[in-house]
Write an enzyme that holds these catalytic residues in place. Sequence first.
Site, short mmCIF file in Angstrom:
data_model
loop_
_atom_site.label_atom_id
_atom_site.label_comp_id
_atom_site.label_asym_id
_atom_site.label_seq_id
_atom_site.Cartn_x
_atom_site.Cartn_y
_atom_site.Cartn_z
N GLY A 134 7.17 -15.75 29.07
CA GLY A 134 7.62 -16.20 30.63
C GLY A 134 7.85 -17.67 30.53
O GLY A 134 7.78 -18.20 31.39
N ASP A 191 10.69 -14.11 10.21
CA ASP A 191 11.87 -14.72 10.97
C ASP A 191 12.86 -13.59 11.62
O ASP A 191 13.68 -14.49 12.34
CB ASP A 191 12.51 -15.81 9.93
CG ASP A 191 11.48 -16.74 9.46
OD1 ASP A 191 12.02 -17.22 8.33
OD2 ASP A 191 10.81 -17.12 10.01
N ARG A 229 0.65 -1.20 0.12
CA ARG A 229 0.00 -0.01 0.10
C ARG A 229 0.91 1.14 -0.09
O ARG A 229 0.52 2.18 -0.74
CB ARG A 229 -0.93 0.05 1.15
CG ARG A 229 -1.62 1.16 1.39
CD ARG A 229 -2.56 1.00 2.83
NE ARG A 229 -3.33 1.98 3.31
CZ ARG A 229 -2.82 2.92 4.04
NH1 ARG A 229 -1.70 2.99 4.44
NH2 ARG A 229 -3.66 4.12 4.49
N ALA A 230 1.78 1.31 0.86
CA ALA A 230 2.68 2.35 0.93
C ALA A 230 3.45 2.60 -0.44
O ALA A 230 3.67 3.79 -0.95
CB ALA A 230 3.78 2.20 2.26
O1 F6P Z 1 9.99 -17.94 6.44
C1 F6P Z 1 9.09 -17.85 7.00
C2 F6P Z 1 8.53 -19.44 7.43
O2 F6P Z 1 7.40 -19.23 8.25
C3 F6P Z 1 9.79 -19.98 8.44
O3 F6P Z 1 9.43 -19.52 9.70
C4 F6P Z 1 9.19 -21.55 8.10
O4 F6P Z 1 10.24 -22.30 8.44
C5 F6P Z 1 8.83 -21.57 6.45
O5 F6P Z 1 8.66 -20.12 6.29
C6 F6P Z 1 7.79 -22.75 6.35
O6 F6P Z 1 7.80 -22.52 4.77
P1 F6P Z 1 6.66 -22.59 3.97
O7 F6P Z 1 5.68 -21.74 4.11
O8 F6P Z 1 7.07 -22.81 2.60
O9 F6P Z 1 6.02 -24.06 4.50
#
Ligand code: F6P
Length: 324
Positions: A189, A131, A24-25
């Site tokens: 926690g 990530d 959008r931006a």
């Molecule tokens: O890179 C984002 C992510 O959710 C990672 O944390 C995870 O390991 C991977 O994508 C999963 O990949 P896909 O959506 O292709 O299964």
Amino acid sequence: MSKVKTIGVLTSGGDAPGMNACIRAVVRYALHNGLKVKGIKRGYAGLLEEEIFEFTHRSDVAEIIHRGGTILFTARSKEFFEDEYRKKGAEIIKKHEIDALIVIGGNGSYKGAEDLAKLGINVIGLPGTIDLDIGSTEYTIGFDTSVNIVMDAINRIRDTSNSHERCSLVEVMGRHAGHIALWAGIAGGADLILLPEHKDTITDDDIVHAVLEDKRADHTHSLIVVAEGFGGSDRLAKLIEERTGIETRSTTLGYLQRGGSPTALDRVHATMMGVKAVEVLLEGKENRIINYRNGKYIDDDIHEANQMIKGIDENMYEISKIVG
Ligand code: F6P
């Protein structure tokens, strides 16, 4: 002055909440500055299929800032790692008179972008992944939303773990990095956070010992966050129950962490980074990665940025062990 008249934008790799705010931006700031904007669907795979359309008005990106996912769709394109397909992609970009391509994605998407740059395409990378594992930036779009989803899940699991006086393991995403696990573990926690970055220094005995220590300290239950890069939460659950006699259950959150309405932090970072991507193009710069470092939105050369590596915050990890 920039020669850029038309910008292409695509989302690539795993989707992340906030990608729509970023799109959008990019669209609105580019149109505001008299540029044309073309959307490319399904990442590099869609580029190769010429799934390209034009955003003609700011209303084309109305009502999306609050939506998770990406209106441009995304894909992981295996072909794009082959020279002939990358060349085809570059030719398609030129055929559609796209003067610069904005790629919203993670590490793999940045590699593809750098390959396009080597073929003469002006590319700008924006860090779109939950990530937080891109070495050149302190923030990636989607991370905060994902951490909050995990924290909410931990809160829910904590209730039932407490009621049953169990040991509960929660496995979270993050690919090969432990950022989501570390932040959500601290926020939730957790008694123990298992990270890929420290996989070699933690044994099964250490984990069993930590759970028994909790028991001895009269904790009603134990809560362990396991990064997917550490893995084995199902195996560990069985092992802990066998070795301690404490009922143990594991939950893998999976794709819950990739959806939902982006938090304010993600929406703001996504918006400011999207604007920065257009700004650097208007300044006439080429082949840059937009990063957030030391509280500022900056741009680095794409090759230099792709060489940068970043581990977890070791100080945060040490503190998590003391206050967890
Ligand atoms: O890179 C984002 C992510 O959710 C990672 O944390 C995870 O390991 C991977 O994508 C999963 O990949 P896909 O959506 O292709 O299964």
